[in-house]
Design a protein around this motif. Structure first.
Motif, PDB file in Angstrom:
ATOM      1  N   VAL A   1       0.869  -1.180   0.000  1.00 52.09           N
ATOM      2  CA  VAL A   1       0.000   0.000   0.000  1.00 52.09           C
ATOM      3  C   VAL A   1       0.907   1.232   0.000  1.00 52.09           C
ATOM      4  O   VAL A   1       1.645   1.464   0.946  1.00 52.09           O
ATOM      5  N   THR A   2       0.871   1.977  -1.085  1.00 56.64           N
ATOM      6  CA  THR A   2       1.822   3.074  -1.255  1.00 56.64           C
ATOM      7  C   THR A   2       1.232   4.450  -0.944  1.00 56.64           C
ATOM      8  O   THR A   2       1.980   5.423  -0.802  1.00 56.64           O
ATOM      9  N   GLU A   3      -0.085   4.548  -0.834  1.00 56.52           N
ATOM     10  CA  GLU A   3      -0.683   5.851  -0.513  1.00 56.52           C
ATOM     11  C   GLU A   3      -2.080   5.652   0.056  1.00 56.52           C
ATOM     12  O   GLU A   3      -2.835   4.795  -0.413  1.00 56.52           O
ATOM     13  N   VAL A   4      -2.416   6.437   1.066  1.00 56.39           N
ATOM     14  CA  VAL A   4      -3.750   6.423   1.660  1.00 56.39           C
ATOM     15  C   VAL A   4      -4.173   7.871   1.870  1.00 56.39           C
ATOM     16  O   VAL A   4      -3.493   8.626   2.568  1.00 56.39           O
ATOM     17  N   GLN A   5      -5.291   8.267   1.241  1.00 53.63           N
ATOM     18  CA  GLN A   5      -5.754   9.655   1.316  1.00 53.63           C
ATOM     19  C   GLN A   5      -7.243   9.694   1.629  1.00 53.63           C
ATOM     20  O   GLN A   5      -7.997   8.789   1.241  1.00 53.63           O
ATOM     21  N   PHE A   6      -7.665  10.771   2.276  1.00 58.72           N
ATOM     22  CA  PHE A   6      -9.078  10.963   2.584  1.00 58.72           C
ATOM     23  C   PHE A   6      -9.636  12.103   1.739  1.00 58.72           C
ATOM     24  O   PHE A   6      -9.028  13.165   1.635  1.00 58.72           O
ATOM     25  N   GLY A   7     -10.793  11.867   1.098  1.00 64.47           N
ATOM     26  CA  GLY A   7     -11.418  12.907   0.288  1.00 64.47           C
ATOM     27  C   GLY A   7     -12.847  12.539  -0.044  1.00 64.47           C
ATOM     28  O   GLY A   7     -13.562  11.961   0.777  1.00 64.47           O
ATOM     29  N   TYR A   8     -13.254  12.846  -1.293  1.00 64.75           N
ATOM     30  CA  TYR A   8     -14.634  12.582  -1.731  1.00 64.75           C
ATOM     31  C   TYR A   8     -14.620  11.908  -3.094  1.00 64.75           C
ATOM     32  O   TYR A   8     -13.720  12.119  -3.904  1.00 64.75           O
ATOM     33  N   TYR A   9     -15.658  11.102  -3.352  1.00 64.92           N
ATOM     34  CA  TYR A   9     -15.674  10.335  -4.598  1.00 64.92           C
ATOM     35  C   TYR A   9     -17.096   9.897  -4.916  1.00 64.92           C
ATOM     36  O   TYR A   9     -17.900   9.655  -4.005  1.00 64.92           O
ATOM     37  N   THR A  10     -17.400   9.807  -6.202  1.00 68.23           N
ATOM     38  CA  THR A  10     -18.641   9.194  -6.657  1.00 68.23           C
ATOM     39  C   THR A  10     -18.331   8.237  -7.791  1.00 68.23           C
ATOM     40  O   THR A  10     -17.557   8.566  -8.693  1.00 68.23           O
TER      41      THR A  10
END
Length: 268
Positions: free
Chosen positions: A218-227
């Motif tokens: 796992v090279t990146e973990v980000q929090f945001g928004y998505y549809t």
């Protein structure tokens, strides 16, 4: 029969019974608490046993809520404010913008990202609302995505549909020659913000769906928004964990409900 002694025996018996039940009750609570800890450790141990590695995960619980937004319609007045550009096409009554720079904008070999950000801010409508997302050296493009409350509105580049995305096109001289832009506006929370699932739970959801293969990273973990269902008009987006595996595989997990989100598919 001596009623006084009998009463004393019954009282003593009830005290012993109540004490026993209290001990059993507290043992159950302690056991459940230990079970929760063991379950949490088990997830980490299972990932380790499969050779699945990850770096330091975001700490604490993010706050999030479903949000609603509308695809922005660029007005003629806004387009007139653009300089050194020829408008090639405006789709859906100015909601999708395509433009070509009359004079290509070159990129330096050093401090490239800083210069890119400056170019976007100075030459793109509402450019300060976009952040760098991905660079595609094969297609010679650079993709920026819109933000809301300093959180990215994630995009699935495997589809032709996009919302809140800016794509810069480069020539073989490393110059920006044109771009395409879409944007969201009137963004609002649909409900009161609440604690979201921690990042480790998002990894667990992927693991349970067999999306985390043995020996993957796992090279990146980000929090945001998505549809997963971009529309031409009003949008509903979920607070989402975006997880990149092996620097190339993108996954999305609903941060409120824990489902893995598939593009153009139902939540799992």
């Amino acid at each position: 029969m001596d009623w006084s002694k009998t009463k004393s025996i019954f009282i003593l018996a009830f005290l012993v019974l109540n004490t026993f039940l209290a001990i059993q009750y507290f043992n159950i609570i302690i056991t459940n608490s230990r079970y929760d800890v063991i379950q949490q450790a088990t997830i980490e141990e299972q990932l380790a046993a499969e050779g699945i590695t990850y770096g330091e995960l975001p700490k604490g619980n993010e706050k999030g809520a479903y949000i609603t937004a509308e695809s922005k319609v660029f007005s003629e007045e806004e387009l007139k404010a653009l300089s050194n550009q020829e408008i090639l096409n405006v789709e859906n009554n100015f909601s999708g913008l395509k433009a070509e720079f009359e004079k290509p904008i070159g990129l330096p070999e050093t401090n490239t990202q800083t210069k890119l950000n400056q170019i976007v801010r100075e030459n793109i409508l509402y450019g300060d609302q976009y952040v760098l997302w991905k660079t595609d050296k094969v297609n010679n493009t650079i993709v920026y995505i819109q933000t809301y409350n300093d959180r990215m509105v994630f995009q699935d580049l495997s589809t032709d549909q996009n919302i809140g995305m800016l794509t810069l096109y480069l020539n073989d001289k490393n110059q920006i020659v044109s771009y395409e832009q879409t944007m969201l506006e009137n963004i609002e929370d649909l409900e009161e913000r609440q604690d979201t699932l921690p990042a480790l739970k998002a990894l667990e959801a992927l693991y349970n769906k067999n999306d985390l293969k043995p020996n993957s990273k796992v090279t990146e973990v980000q929090f945001g928004y998505y549809t997963p269902f971009p529309l031409s008009g009003e949008q509903i987006l979920a607070p989402t964990w975006h997880i990149v595996v092996n620097d190339k595989e993108d996954y999305y997990v609903n941060a409120l409900e824990g489902q893995v989100i598939r593009s153009n598919e139902k939540l799992e």
